[in-house]
Every structure is written in C-alpha cells, then in structure tokens.
Scaffold this motif. Structure first.
Motif, short mmCIF file in Angstrom:
data_model
loop_
_atom_site.label_atom_id
_atom_site.label_comp_id
_atom_site.label_asym_id
_atom_site.label_seq_id
_atom_site.Cartn_x
_atom_site.Cartn_y
_atom_site.Cartn_z
N LEU A 24 0.99 -1.23 -0.07
CA LEU A 24 -0.03 -0.02 0.01
C LEU A 24 0.76 1.32 -0.03
O LEU A 24 0.50 2.24 -0.55
CB LEU A 24 -0.91 -0.04 1.25
N ASP A 25 2.06 1.24 0.68
CA ASP A 25 3.03 2.41 0.81
C ASP A 25 3.54 2.43 -0.69
O ASP A 25 3.66 3.55 -1.05
CB ASP A 25 4.09 2.39 1.62
N LYS A 62 0.95 4.28 -3.01
CA LYS A 62 0.74 5.57 -2.64
C LYS A 62 1.95 6.41 -3.25
O LYS A 62 1.91 7.39 -3.87
CB LYS A 62 0.72 5.94 -1.20
N THR A 104 -11.48 -4.04 3.74
CA THR A 104 -10.65 -2.57 4.14
C THR A 104 -9.64 -2.51 3.35
O THR A 104 -9.14 -1.29 2.67
CB THR A 104 -10.20 -2.68 5.68
N ASP A 105 -8.69 -3.36 2.97
CA ASP A 105 -7.50 -3.16 2.06
C ASP A 105 -7.83 -3.10 0.67
O ASP A 105 -7.20 -2.02 0.21
CB ASP A 105 -6.69 -4.88 1.85
N ARG A 106 -9.05 -3.47 0.27
CA ARG A 106 -9.56 -3.03 -0.98
C ARG A 106 -9.56 -1.46 -0.99
O ARG A 106 -9.28 -0.71 -2.09
CB ARG A 106 -10.66 -3.86 -1.53
N VAL A 107 -10.57 -1.03 -0.03
CA VAL A 107 -10.76 0.24 -0.06
C VAL A 107 -9.60 1.19 0.06
O VAL A 107 -9.37 2.33 -0.79
CB VAL A 107 -11.77 0.61 1.04
N VAL A 108 -8.71 0.73 0.85
CA VAL A 108 -7.40 1.83 1.12
C VAL A 108 -6.71 1.59 -0.06
O VAL A 108 -6.14 2.74 -0.47
CB VAL A 108 -6.71 1.06 2.48
N GLY A 109 -6.73 0.82 -0.72
CA GLY A 109 -5.69 0.53 -2.12
C GLY A 109 -6.14 1.47 -3.05
O GLY A 109 -5.73 2.16 -3.74
N GLU A 151 -8.27 3.84 -2.64
CA GLU A 151 -8.15 5.44 -2.01
C GLU A 151 -6.69 5.82 -2.21
O GLU A 151 -6.38 7.09 -2.32
CB GLU A 151 -8.83 5.43 -0.66
N LEU A 152 -5.61 4.94 -2.20
CA LEU A 152 -4.37 5.60 -2.58
C LEU A 152 -3.99 5.81 -3.83
O LEU A 152 -3.00 5.98 -4.05
CB LEU A 152 -3.53 4.71 -1.75
N TYR A 188 -8.30 -3.71 -8.19
CA TYR A 188 -7.80 -4.57 -7.44
C TYR A 188 -8.38 -6.17 -7.76
O TYR A 188 -9.62 -6.48 -7.96
CB TYR A 188 -8.64 -4.35 -5.75
#
Length: 238
Positions: free
Chosen positions: A58-59, A62, A82-87, A89-90, A95
């Motif tokens: 994820l880093d 970004k 959560t990982d999907r959404v964060v990915g 959003e970044l 996905y």
C-alpha cells in the motif's frame, strides 16, 4: 504494452509472466517495493502485490501514484474489504484477489487502459472486425463470429478458444497453454473438455478453418483458403 510486475512469489510471477507474454505484453519483474520504486520504466501499467518482503504494498502504491498517473492494479491474497478500499483510495485503479487466472488479469488491464487512455477522436474510422481468409470474421470488441457474413452461435468457451487460436494462426499450441489461456490456470477438470470444444469449432466453422491435432502436444489452427488475417476486411497478416 509494457507491464511492471511487482511480486515476490516466484511461481505466481512466472505463471503471470508467461501468460502475459503469450498475449503480447512486455513484462519487467521485480520482487520488492524498493526495486519497484527504483525502476525507471517506461511502463504502461503496474501489477502490484501487497505482501512484499521489504515494505507494505500500500505504501508502494501511494508512492507510485504520487509520481504520476500510470495505471496500478493491485494483486493480492488480502481479500479484506478494508485493504481493497484503502488501496483504491491510495490511487489503485483496480484490485484483483488471489487466486486469479491470467485471462482475468488481462481483462482487468484492458479495462483499466480503456478507462485511462484518451478516447478515439471523433471521425477516426473503426478498424472493424478481424478477417481470416475469405469466409471468417471475428469482431473481438463485440465477441461475435461470422461465417460468410452470417453470425455463428458459439458457446462462450468456444468463442474464447477460437479467439485464442486465431491470435497466432499456424502456431502449435500445447494443451497446457490452451487450458491455461481459455479455462485459466486454476482449472482442475478433465482436459477432455478441450477436445469437445475443438470438435464443436470444427463442425461450426467447417471450410473456414482447420484445427489439426498433434498427438501428445496440442493443436494448430490453419485458415482455409486465403490465409491472411487483418482488421476491417484486410487480409494483411497481423
């Protein structure tokens, strides 16, 4: 199309590389986030695993997004929402959860590229369907097949098989290559299903194509008559 594959799992990476190369993609493979960030490119799309040995994917996602707008498709065993959404959003464009088939990844790449590339300018002629010899045309955009101008009703896997074999007319394809491409790498059923679909294509497209069985290896498709292939009615080789 150039792909940067960021994946530390060697069997997964090698399978994906082979599949992508078979479809004409150029693949650069790195195994760490640091190597991905050092890679200078150029590349058209990034396939990014999240479970990297040196840093969280994820880093990396970004950091890549901050550098530019190259499409990023996350490929990960993490199926948590959560990982999907964060990915996303970044900055990830799509996905894909493991396990996956090569054809699914290719479809996601093409879909992302269609969304991110500029639309074809107004007035640009549509290249039209691909023509094989004098009798057979395949409209890959609409997934339709015509023989002597009449549409041929093919089952979905029959169409997929025909589309795969006509990508390289005359090339000998092993049963393993065909099964991985058409039924994907996770197929564990009998390969006899391939023979059934080949027989169906021979029957439905008799006189336009010949599918030769090479004992112990696989199949080779030949175009009957004028053996050219092209777009928009052209018989120039693709």
């Amino acid at each position: 199309m150039r792909v940067l594959l960021v994946e530390d799992d060697e069997p997964v990476a090698e399978s994906l590389r082979r599949g992508l190369k078979r479809y004409g993609f150029e693949v650069e493979w790195v195994t760490t986030g640091g190597a991905a960030l050092r890679h200078e490119g150029p590349y058209d799309v990034v396939l990014l695993d999240l479970g990297l040995p040196d840093t969280d994917g994820l880093d990396v996602c970004k950091a890549l997004r901050e550098r530019g707008d190259v499409p990023i498709i996350v490929i990960s065993a993490r199926s948590d929402e959560t990982d999907r959404v964060v990915g996303l959003e970044l900055g990830a464009d799509d996905y894909v959860s493991k396990p996956f088939g090569v054809r699914e990844v290719i479809a996601r790449i093409r879909a992302v590229m269609r969304r991110t590339r500029p639309r074809t300018p107004a007035g640009t002629p549509d290249p039209g369907p691909d023509r094989y010899g004098t009798r057979l045309t395949i409209d890959r955009k609409a997934a339709r097949v015509r023989l002597d101008g009449e549409e041929v009703a093919l089952a979905p896997k029959e169409y997929d098989l025909l589309a795969f074999l006509t990508e390289e007319p005359g090339a000998l394809m092993s049963r393993e290559q065909i099964m991985e491409a058409v039924w994907d790498a996770n197929w564990f059923g009998p390969t006899k299903t391939l023979d059934v679909h080949v027989a169906a294509l021979r029957r439905k497209l008799a006189g336009a194509i010949t599918i030769e069985a090479v004992r112990g290896v696989g199949f080779r498709l030949e175009i009957d008559g004028d053996a050219g292939t092209g777009a928009g009615g052209s018989d120039a080789a693709s």
